[in-house]
Motif scaffolding. Sequence first.
Motif, PDB file in Angstrom:
ATOM      1  N   ASP A 216       0.813  -1.211   0.000  1.00 30.32           N
ATOM      2  CA  ASP A 216       0.000   0.000   0.000  1.00 30.32           C
ATOM      3  C   ASP A 216       0.849   1.265   0.000  1.00 30.32           C
ATOM      4  OD1 ASP A 216       0.732  -0.553   2.700  1.00 30.32           O
ATOM      5  OD2 ASP A 216      -0.837   0.803   3.406  1.00 30.32           O
ATOM      6  N   ALA A 217       2.121   1.187   0.431  1.00 25.62           N
ATOM      7  CA  ALA A 217       2.996   2.358   0.339  1.00 25.62           C
ATOM      8  C   ALA A 217       3.188   2.753  -1.121  1.00 25.62           C
ATOM      9  CB  ALA A 217       4.340   2.064   0.995  1.00 25.62           C
TER      10      ALA A 217
ATOM     11  N   GLU B  33       1.885   6.235  -5.804  1.00 27.68           N
ATOM     12  CA  GLU B  33       1.273   6.400  -7.130  1.00 27.68           C
ATOM     13  C   GLU B  33       0.123   7.398  -7.091  1.00 27.68           C
ATOM     14  OE1 GLU B  33       2.292   5.231  -9.927  1.00 27.68           O
ATOM     15  OE2 GLU B  33       3.818   3.806  -9.256  1.00 27.68           O
ATOM     16  N   SER B  34      -0.585   7.457  -5.979  1.00 27.23           N
ATOM     17  CA  SER B  34      -1.730   8.368  -5.878  1.00 27.23           C
ATOM     18  C   SER B  34      -1.315   9.831  -5.856  1.00 27.23           C
ATOM     19  CB  SER B  34      -2.544   8.044  -4.609  1.00 27.23           C
ATOM     20  OG  SER B  34      -1.868   8.490  -3.439  1.00 27.23           O
ATOM     21  N   ARG B  35      -0.031  10.096  -5.658  1.00 25.07           N
ATOM     22  CA  ARG B  35       0.460  11.469  -5.579  1.00 25.07           C
ATOM     23  C   ARG B  35       1.196  11.895  -6.851  1.00 25.07           C
ATOM     24  NH1 ARG B  35       3.173  12.240   0.238  1.00 25.07           N
ATOM     25  NH2 ARG B  35       2.871  14.423  -0.397  1.00 25.07           N
TER      26      ARG B  35
ATOM     27  N   ALA C 249      11.270  12.107  -7.964  1.00 27.41           N
ATOM     28  CA  ALA C 249      11.312  11.128  -6.885  1.00 27.41           C
ATOM     29  C   ALA C 249      11.183   9.705  -7.434  1.00 27.41           C
ATOM     30  CB  ALA C 249      10.207  11.413  -5.869  1.00 27.41           C
ATOM     31  N   TYR C 250      10.337   9.539  -8.422  1.00 23.25           N
ATOM     32  CA  TYR C 250      10.139   8.222  -9.039  1.00 23.25           C
ATOM     33  C   TYR C 250      11.452   7.711  -9.635  1.00 23.25           C
ATOM     34  CZ  TYR C 250       8.278   4.598 -12.152  1.00 23.25           C
ATOM     35  OH  TYR C 250       8.035   3.413 -12.795  1.00 23.25           O
TER      36      TYR C 250
ATOM     37  N   ASP D  41       1.864   8.261   3.949  1.00 24.09           N
ATOM     38  CA  ASP D  41       3.202   7.692   4.137  1.00 24.09           C
ATOM     39  C   ASP D  41       3.524   6.751   2.986  1.00 24.09           C
ATOM     40  OD1 ASP D  41       5.552   6.552   4.933  1.00 24.09           O
ATOM     41  OD2 ASP D  41       4.844   5.860   6.879  1.00 24.09           O
ATOM     42  N   ALA D  42       4.272   7.255   2.026  1.00 24.98           N
ATOM     43  CA  ALA D  42       4.637   6.450   0.864  1.00 24.98           C
ATOM     44  C   ALA D  42       5.925   5.660   1.093  1.00 24.98           C
ATOM     45  CB  ALA D  42       4.792   7.340  -0.373  1.00 24.98           C
ATOM     46  N   LEU D  43       6.453   5.683   2.306  1.00 20.94           N
ATOM     47  CA  LEU D  43       7.621   4.877   2.649  1.00 20.94           C
ATOM     48  C   LEU D  43       7.209   3.581   3.349  1.00 20.94           C
ATOM     49  CD1 LEU D  43      10.129   7.582   3.929  1.00 20.94           C
ATOM     50  CD2 LEU D  43       9.971   6.566   1.656  1.00 20.94           C
TER      51      LEU D  43
END
Length: 307
Positions: free
Chosen positions: A147-148, A153-155, A164-165, A249-251
């Motif tokens: 889910d991170a 991806e949602s951002r 960042a990608y 929290d994408a980490l």
Amino acid sequence: MPHYVSYDGVELSYRVLEGAVDGAGEEAGAGGGPGQPLVCLAGGPGRDAAYLGDLGGLDAHHTLIIPDSRGTGASPPSPEPWGYAFPALAEDLESLRAHLGLESFALLAHDAACATAQAYAAQHGHRLTRLVLVTPGSRLQGELPDDAEEIFESRATEDWWTDAYVAVHTLPTTADMAEVRSLLLRAAPMGYGRWEAPQRAHAATEPDQLGPVPRAGFWQGVDDPARHALLARLPEVGCPVLVITGDRDALAGMRAGELVAASFRTSSVRTLHGVGHYPWVDEPDLFRPVVEQFLERGYDPEARGAV
């Protein structure tokens, strides 16, 4: 900085931010209410504890005791490689407790240090009055939820996302530490709920705070039998446990925190809205009361049970 002698004779440093009660003295044994000391473990792994700051002002009502783990901050390197592994870092924490004269205490850990805190709870759970785990991963639980990545991806419409990608997907192929530090800075926005001045300033400190040797040694020697033996003891931990996650929290994501909470018998999860991997940076006035109320009451009325 004050220091203590750990189990193997190494002198390790810690920082004290004074709260309403001076020092970490005799009142430390009762619960985790105002004035009680709160030991705070930094993650990374292998990152200087300076990045914790005052944890959004938690020092206003608590004495914060913030150790530098081996090879970070003012603490020297470990004489043995296994000393960087999180089960050994948990024994450093026990040495710190004895040095401070605390019969029991409240513990807060962030990020990778949540594994250290779980190792401590498994071996010395009777010493803990409260346990707060902030944005943990779930490698110890043997699962890596995706889910991170979904949050990341949602951002994709945010200005920083493309760079960042690229940085995130370049990191696994990079061995040069200077380049690693540069890539981490480019990927940093994914760790925050938004990318504004406070977040930029906090992220700018990371490259110079990472210790490659402590980072590499954090999981050393922790094989599946050792991991399962540790997990088997977590349901015996009697103190209240609160896991805090951030919905941006994408980490670490949010699901990892739920898996960590499910390892304990008395635990709950609180997800903070608009918050990334560093809640005290994104929303200090949201993060601080949640922690303070849990420390005082031993529960969070707005948290949900582990799933």
